[in-house]
Design an enzyme around this catalytic site. Structure first.
Site, PDB file in Angstrom:
ATOM      1  N   VAL A   6       0.837  -1.197   0.000  1.00  0.00           N
ATOM      2  CA  VAL A   6       0.000   0.000   0.000  1.00  0.00           C
ATOM      3  C   VAL A   6       0.877   1.254   0.000  1.00  0.00           C
ATOM      4  O   VAL A   6       0.615   2.234  -0.695  1.00  0.00           O
ATOM      5  CB  VAL A   6      -0.927  -0.019   1.231  1.00  0.00           C
ATOM      6  CG1 VAL A   6      -1.651   1.302   1.384  1.00  0.00           C
ATOM      7  CG2 VAL A   6      -1.917  -1.158   1.098  1.00  0.00           C
ATOM      8  N   ALA A   7       1.957   1.195   0.790  1.00  0.00           N
ATOM      9  CA  ALA A   7       2.837   2.365   0.899  1.00  0.00           C
ATOM     10  C   ALA A   7       3.600   2.602  -0.393  1.00  0.00           C
ATOM     11  O   ALA A   7       3.766   3.733  -0.833  1.00  0.00           O
ATOM     12  CB  ALA A   7       3.814   2.152   2.037  1.00  0.00           C
ATOM     13  N   ILE A  66       3.029   1.470  -3.578  1.00  0.00           N
ATOM     14  CA  ILE A  66       2.326   1.721  -4.845  1.00  0.00           C
ATOM     15  C   ILE A  66       1.813   3.157  -4.832  1.00  0.00           C
ATOM     16  O   ILE A  66       1.013   3.530  -3.970  1.00  0.00           O
ATOM     17  CB  ILE A  66       1.144   0.745  -5.023  1.00  0.00           C
ATOM     18  CG1 ILE A  66       1.673  -0.682  -5.022  1.00  0.00           C
ATOM     19  CG2 ILE A  66       0.385   1.043  -6.303  1.00  0.00           C
ATOM     20  CD1 ILE A  66       0.599  -1.727  -4.870  1.00  0.00           C
ATOM     21  N   GLU A 101      -0.512   5.027  -5.655  1.00  0.00           N
ATOM     22  CA  GLU A 101      -1.840   5.043  -6.270  1.00  0.00           C
ATOM     23  C   GLU A 101      -2.376   6.472  -6.418  1.00  0.00           C
ATOM     24  O   GLU A 101      -3.233   6.735  -7.242  1.00  0.00           O
ATOM     25  CB  GLU A 101      -2.799   4.151  -5.472  1.00  0.00           C
ATOM     26  CG  GLU A 101      -3.343   4.718  -4.172  1.00  0.00           C
ATOM     27  CD  GLU A 101      -2.265   4.927  -3.108  1.00  0.00           C
ATOM     28  OE1 GLU A 101      -1.240   4.212  -3.144  1.00  0.00           O
ATOM     29  OE2 GLU A 101      -2.438   5.818  -2.266  1.00  0.00           O
ATOM     30  N   ASP A 105       0.937  35.891 -35.404  1.00  0.00           N
ATOM     31  CA  ASP A 105       0.423  37.007 -36.206  1.00  0.00           C
ATOM     32  C   ASP A 105       1.133  38.268 -35.783  1.00  0.00           C
ATOM     33  O   ASP A 105       1.693  38.306 -34.690  1.00  0.00           O
ATOM     34  CB  ASP A 105      -1.044  37.269 -35.807  1.00  0.00           C
ATOM     35  CG  ASP A 105      -1.993  36.298 -36.414  1.00  0.00           C
ATOM     36  OD1 ASP A 105      -1.592  35.597 -37.336  1.00  0.00           O
ATOM     37  OD2 ASP A 105      -3.146  36.260 -35.932  1.00  0.00           O
ATOM     38  N   ASN A 132       2.706   7.120   5.486  1.00  0.00           N
ATOM     39  CA  ASN A 132       2.240   7.500   4.160  1.00  0.00           C
ATOM     40  C   ASN A 132       1.138   8.532   4.193  1.00  0.00           C
ATOM     41  O   ASN A 132       1.091   9.420   3.351  1.00  0.00           O
ATOM     42  CB  ASN A 132       1.775   6.267   3.388  1.00  0.00           C
ATOM     43  CG  ASN A 132       2.979   5.641   2.758  1.00  0.00           C
ATOM     44  OD1 ASN A 132       3.446   6.115   1.745  1.00  0.00           O
ATOM     45  ND2 ASN A 132       3.538   4.635   3.411  1.00  0.00           N
ATOM     46  N   ASP A 149       2.621  11.540   2.188  1.00  0.00           N
ATOM     47  CA  ASP A 149       2.275  11.433   0.773  1.00  0.00           C
ATOM     48  C   ASP A 149       1.379  12.552   0.273  1.00  0.00           C
ATOM     49  O   ASP A 149       1.441  12.924  -0.888  1.00  0.00           O
ATOM     50  CB  ASP A 149       1.562  10.100   0.487  1.00  0.00           C
ATOM     51  CG  ASP A 149       2.575   9.023   0.110  1.00  0.00           C
ATOM     52  OD1 ASP A 149       3.760   9.251   0.385  1.00  0.00           O
ATOM     53  OD2 ASP A 149       2.167   7.987  -0.437  1.00  0.00           O
TER      54      ASP A 149
HETATM   55  P1  ATP Z   1      -1.847  39.570 -39.242  1.00  0.00           P
HETATM   56  O1  ATP Z   1      -1.962  38.374 -40.114  1.00  0.00           O
HETATM   57  O2  ATP Z   1      -0.555  39.709 -38.582  1.00  0.00           O
HETATM   58  O3  ATP Z   1      -2.998  39.776 -38.327  1.00  0.00           O
HETATM   59  P2  ATP Z   1      -2.853  41.540 -40.935  1.00  0.00           P
HETATM   60  O4  ATP Z   1      -3.956  41.880 -40.004  1.00  0.00           O
HETATM   61  O5  ATP Z   1      -2.187  42.686 -41.578  1.00  0.00           O
HETATM   62  O6  ATP Z   1      -1.757  40.740 -40.267  1.00  0.00           O
HETATM   63  P3  ATP Z   1      -4.769  40.603 -42.683  1.00  0.00           P
HETATM   64  O7  ATP Z   1      -5.836  40.967 -41.726  1.00  0.00           O
HETATM   65  O8  ATP Z   1      -4.868  39.372 -43.464  1.00  0.00           O
HETATM   66  O9  ATP Z   1      -3.387  40.574 -42.019  1.00  0.00           O
HETATM   67  O10 ATP Z   1      -4.639  41.847 -43.667  1.00  0.00           O
HETATM   68  C1  ATP Z   1      -3.830  41.797 -44.821  1.00  0.00           C
HETATM   69  C2  ATP Z   1      -3.950  43.106 -45.556  1.00  0.00           C
HETATM   70  O11 ATP Z   1      -5.298  43.293 -45.947  1.00  0.00           O
HETATM   71  C3  ATP Z   1      -3.575  44.322 -44.729  1.00  0.00           C
HETATM   72  O12 ATP Z   1      -2.224  44.633 -44.862  1.00  0.00           O
HETATM   73  C4  ATP Z   1      -4.443  45.403 -45.301  1.00  0.00           C
HETATM   74  O13 ATP Z   1      -3.792  46.023 -46.371  1.00  0.00           O
HETATM   75  C5  ATP Z   1      -5.644  44.655 -45.818  1.00  0.00           C
HETATM   76  N1  ATP Z   1      -6.766  44.754 -44.882  1.00  0.00           N
HETATM   77  C6  ATP Z   1      -6.757  44.466 -43.576  1.00  0.00           C
HETATM   78  N2  ATP Z   1      -7.959  44.656 -43.028  1.00  0.00           N
HETATM   79  C7  ATP Z   1      -8.776  45.080 -44.007  1.00  0.00           C
HETATM   80  C8  ATP Z   1     -10.153  45.450 -44.098  1.00  0.00           C
HETATM   81  N3  ATP Z   1     -10.947  45.408 -43.035  1.00  0.00           N
HETATM   82  N4  ATP Z   1     -10.630  45.843 -45.280  1.00  0.00           N
HETATM   83  C9  ATP Z   1      -9.845  45.867 -46.358  1.00  0.00           C
HETATM   84  N5  ATP Z   1      -8.556  45.536 -46.345  1.00  0.00           N
HETATM   85  C10 ATP Z   1      -7.998  45.155 -45.208  1.00  0.00           C
END
Ligand code: ATP
Length: 899
Positions: free
Chosen positions: A287-288, A290, A292, A334, A729, A733
């Site tokens: 018991v001690a 294992i 568990e 991103d 234990n 434990d």
């Molecule tokens: P991440 O991927 O790092 O978030 P991001 O936001 O720039 O980057 P997207 O949102 O895909 O990437 O945007 C890509 C491009 O699209 C931007 O650089 C911009 O020029 C254009 N864009 C972003 N938002 C809009 C929008 N609401 N309307 C029109 N064009 C846009």
């Protein structure tokens, strides 16, 4: 009122819109009132799918008694009663009960933590109530609610569409069909099967594109998803790899223990020891030895880790992710909003007027024309503001006391820009009613809307400069529309690039007037100008990236933005050097066509720009093929495959679509990069802590085995009694193991390399340490008995009971102090170690000392444990030898013989 009230229309797809609204006693303009919604909620119940696997507290308690461990103890109790050792029998039953209570409390706590975490991930829903569109918890949806959905939203109830703008949904979760389904609002035949009911939205599916309003017809278990869930009750959550490793370890230990027990038992019998006592000793030892409790203590450590992360804005959805986090060695992140602040502000406007280029600096509402301090009437400038207001799905309301905003921060930034001009956004929006929309997607990088004014139509479009330029055939210069020649195009592009290099996010604007309504309107546009946005990096990110470096974690920026903007931000954050090459999405071939050189380039580059979601998936594939553990961030619908494929899919809580949050393993409530680093750190800490208490428990248990084996085999004059083993234990434990499970991060945790995928909890080095620790504890404990005999009691001859008591207490105190050996940081002073600084360890140590002393001072306990009163000299020996074991183990650690 009965539930049938809402079920008047049993086939909502087969009636028209107004009938369904009438039947559900709701309106498209105002939705339900709050009071009516509350009334309906009390009838229909919460909009939840019951998973059916909820374990009741009673079941948890009952489960504590169903284990081989309890069976062994029950046999021991049975034997005691059989041989009329009443006190022993009762004491063993007490041990069973105490253990069950401890096990119950831990498991109940783990369940509660998991429930609390589940609540944190409920999806919100946008509904019209009392005439206002607002967000509520999707669990509060009721039949008759008017639901608004758009691309990226999870559908949270079954609903009949009443308006739709290019709405498409992915119903694969329900129908198995992987292609998105185009939705419409018309009436269908009663007999149409589920997969073809294209005027319905179903819970559990998600919107891939467009937007629309729908009236909720069924919620919770009454939905199609609920019906399916009822039929196939969800599978039990399977054990995480770490839990599996622990289960395997426990199983292996079981066999080792059984082997040792047979040896001890045989040696005891051969040495003429009492059969029953030897049997009881063996059972007590089993018991001690294992462990568990290991699986549940580790589950608890994981669950507490998750709660701790939740307090830091990181929601980890699965226990197993905590462990993967500890091994993550590449983060693909991103840029916008994660590395930057996402407080996007227009900083620069550029357009053409009569052949000359007009540049405008913008700072809040201060607008400065570079060559003219007046605000003349420029047609392009006016168009640009109109497009900014019309081609926009965000909202921004501003009055003297407050400002309310919602939607894409870039679009909010545009509305703010328009607010500073003489014509306000809502004036444009009222004058030009929207009739169609091509929503923004990170694939196309453009957005366009079609508007109606009097008998004319107006197309407003915005997007990434090079993408929008490819939809334009002309450019507005003053009042003239001139052809967009290659030369003009190049000038616009290179100007935009120049500003992107200084970190501005560039967006182009275009329009077209038409006299007929077109289905496909994104072509032959007239460019009016560009706007540069400022989105400064988050201040804490630079340090977080530095921390990743020293922790052996590679950070890669993967953005949809312009390469020059991306590089500038990457350099500001210390993520890239001037000499680093940015990989452009255009140059990225599909994964199966990559040459070894391409792969090498991808593996080395810190920045990828103008990347589409498919590229993200390829990058994950490449990193994984190179045995890396990948954390990948994402926010859009199209990011879902990459999020799923990554070892840790990370969705953004604020910016992310519901779909991204649904498929991700982890959600960052504050969208911040530094939270990812914090989570990785926590992942490492948790793995470390689990190791700590496993090593602690195993070395304590082994020391007991060694002592008893030595006493048996060498036929010494003293031995530990079964109940004493059980008591030790109970004392050592539980509390120290739990306290070790919540140790804070050691100082150098982010200066170590990440764990590799197959890292064992107990590897060779750690097994050696466990053997060394337990040998030292055993030797000093037996040493205490011999010393006391030699120095104090030699004349009296061997006093078995006294020797046994010395053995018992020295072992308890050595084990309690042994907890301080559980810091594995090299070169850190003893008193500075994370274990020494963990206040819970101190509480545990104090608690254990009190319980140990109770066995001496409380008479019935003393009787059960066969403890007798003895003098201060013997007590001093107990204390000195307990500390001696700590000192020797520390010396061994310092000399680096063991970890
Ligand atoms: P991440 O991927 O790092 O978030 P991001 O936001 O720039 O980057 P997207 O949102 O895909 O990437 O945007 C890509 C491009 O699209 C931007 O650089 C911009 O020029 C254009 N864009 C972003 N938002 C809009 C929008 N609401 N309307 C029109 N064009 C846009």
């Amino acid at each position: 009122m009965l539930l049938q009230e809402f079920n008047k229309v049993s086939k909502p797809w087969s009636v028209d819109r107004s009938t369904i609204l009438d039947e559900l006693d709701t309106t498209q303009e105002a939705g339900l009132t709050a009071a009516e919604a509350e009334r309906r909620l009390s009838i229909a119940g919460y909009n939840r799918i019951e998973s059916g696997k909820k374990v009741s507290p009673l079941m948890i308690l009952v489960n504590q008694f169903i284990s081989p461990f309890v069976l062994l103890l029950a046999i021991a109790a049975g034997l005691s009663f059989f041989f009329q050792e009443w006190l022993d029998g009762i004491a063993i039953i007490a041990v069973i009960v105490i253990n069950a209570v401890i096990g119950f409390l831990m498991e109940f706590q783990a369940e509660r933590s998991m429930e609390a975490l589940k609540k944190l991930t409920t999806v919100p829903a946008r509904v019209l109530r009392d005439g206002t569109l607002g967000a509520i918890s999707s669990e509060e949806l009721v039949p008759g609610d008017i639901l608004f959905v758009e691309g990226g939203d999870m559908v949270t109830a079954d609903a009949r569409l009443i308006s739709s703008a290019q709405l498409q949904s992915d119903e694969s979760a329900l129908t198995g069909e992987s292609l998105p389904v185009e939705k419409q609002t018309g009436q269908l035949l009663e007999t149409v099967p589920l997969a073809e009911r294209d005027n319905m939205l179903y819970k559990g599916t998600f919107v891939t594109k467009g937007n629309g309003f729908a009236v909720v017809v069924r919620t919770g278990m009454a939905t199609e998803l609920g019906t399916v869930a009822r039929m196939v009750q969800q599978a039990q959550q399977s054990a995480t790899p770490l839990e599996k490793k622990i289960q395997k370890l426990s199983k292996n230990l079981l066999w080792i223990t059984v082997g040792l027990l047979v040896a001890i038992f045989t040696a005891g019998i051969l040495n003429g020891k009492d059969f029953v006592q030897m049997l009881e000793t063996s059972i007590a030892l089993a018991v001690a030895a294992i462990p568990e409790g290991l699986p549940i203590v580790s589950t608890l450590a994981l669950a507490f880790g998750m709660l701790r992360m939740a307090r830091h804005q990181v929601i980890v959805k699965k226990l197993s992710s905590v462990e993967t986090l500890g091994g993550t060695n590449v983060i693909c992140t991103d840029k916008t909003g994660t590395l930057t602040q996402n407080k996007i502000e227009a900083a620069y406007i550029e357009f053409k007027e009569g052949g000359s280029r007009i540049e405008v600096d913008v700072a809040g509402c201060v607008i400065r024309f570079k060559d003219n301090d007046q605000l003349p009437h420029y047609p392009a400038y006016g168009h640009l503001h109109r497009i900014a207001a019309l081609c926009n799905t965000a909202t921004y309301q501003y009055d003297a006391t407050s400002a309310k905003e919602s939607g894409d921060p870039l679009e909010v930034g545009l509305l703010k820009m328009v607010y500073c001009s003489p014509v306000k956004p809502d004036e444009y929006q009222r004058a030009f009613s929207k009739i169609n929309e091509v929503p923004f997607s990170s694939d196309t990088k453009v957005m366009a809307t079609l508007h109606h004014k009097d008998s004319d139509y107006y197309v407003a479009a915005k997007g990434a400069v090079e993408e929008l330029l490819s939809c334009c055939s002309s450019v507005l210069e003053g009042s003239d529309v001139v052809a967009l020649t290659e030369e003009r195009k190049t000038t616009w592009l290179s100007n935009a690039e120049k500003h992107a290099q200084s970190g501005l996010r560039m967006l182009a604007f275009a329009f077209r007037s038409a006299d007929t309504e077109e289905e496909d309107f994104l072509h032959h546009l007239t460019l009016v100008g560009v706007v540069g946005f400022l989105d400064p990096p988050r201040p804490e990110v630079r340090a977080a990236i530095q921390e990743c470096r020293s922790a052996g974690i590679k950070v890669v920026m993967i953005t949809g933005d312009h390469p020059a903007t991306a590089k500038n931000i990457a350099m500001q954050l210390g993520l890239a050097e001037e000499s680093d090459e940015v990989v452009h999405g255009n140059s990225m071939k599909p994964y199966d066509q990559l040459t070894p050189e391409d792969k090498q380039k991808w593996l080395q580059s810190p920045v990828f720009a103008r990347v589409s979601p498919e590229h993200k998936l390829d990058l994950v594939t490449l990193f994984q093929a190179n045995k890396m553990v990948v954390g990948m961030t994402g926010d859009g619908v199209n990011d879902a495959p990459a999020l799923k494929k990554a070892d840790i899919g990370i969705a953004m809580g604020q910016r992310g679509t519901q779909v991204a949050q649904e498929v991700a393993d982890m959600v960052l409530k504050d969208d911040a990069f530094s939270s990812i680093v914090l989570a990785i750190k926590q992942g490492r800490v948790i793995f470390d802590n689990i190791r700590k208490f496993v090593i602690y428990l195993l070395s304590c248990n082994l020391s007991e085995l060694l002592i008893i084996a030595t006493a048996s085999i060498l036929n010494l004059h003293f031995q530990l009694f079964p109940l004493q083993i059980l008591f030790i234990n109970l004392v050592t434990d539980v509390l120290p193991a739990l306290a070790l499970g919540v140790t804070e991060a050691p100082a150098h945790i982010m200066q170590r390399k990440p764990y590799s995928a197959g890292t064992l909890i107990i590897d060779k080095k750690r097994w050696t340490a466990i053997f060394a620790y337990s040998t030292v504890i055993s030797i000093t404990t037996i040493g205490a008995v011999l010393t006391s005999h030699e120095w104090l009691h030699k004349q009296e001859g061997w006093n078995g009971e006294l020797c046994n008591n010395m053995l018992f207490y020295t072992l308890i105190f050595s084990q309690i102090l042994h907890v301080f050996n559980m810091s594995f940081e090299k070169g850190v002073a003893f008193y500075k170690s994370e274990v020494f600084r963990n206040r819970y360890v101190w509480y545990a140590v104090l608690g254990c000392i009190v319980i140990a002393l109770l066995s001496y001072f409380v008479v019935p306990l003393r009787k059960v444990l066969e403890v007798s009163i003895y003098g201060w000299q013997d007590w001093s020996i107990v204390i000195v030898f307990s500390f001696l074991s700590l000192i020797i183990n520390q010396a061994l650690k310092r000399s680096r013989w063991i970890i």
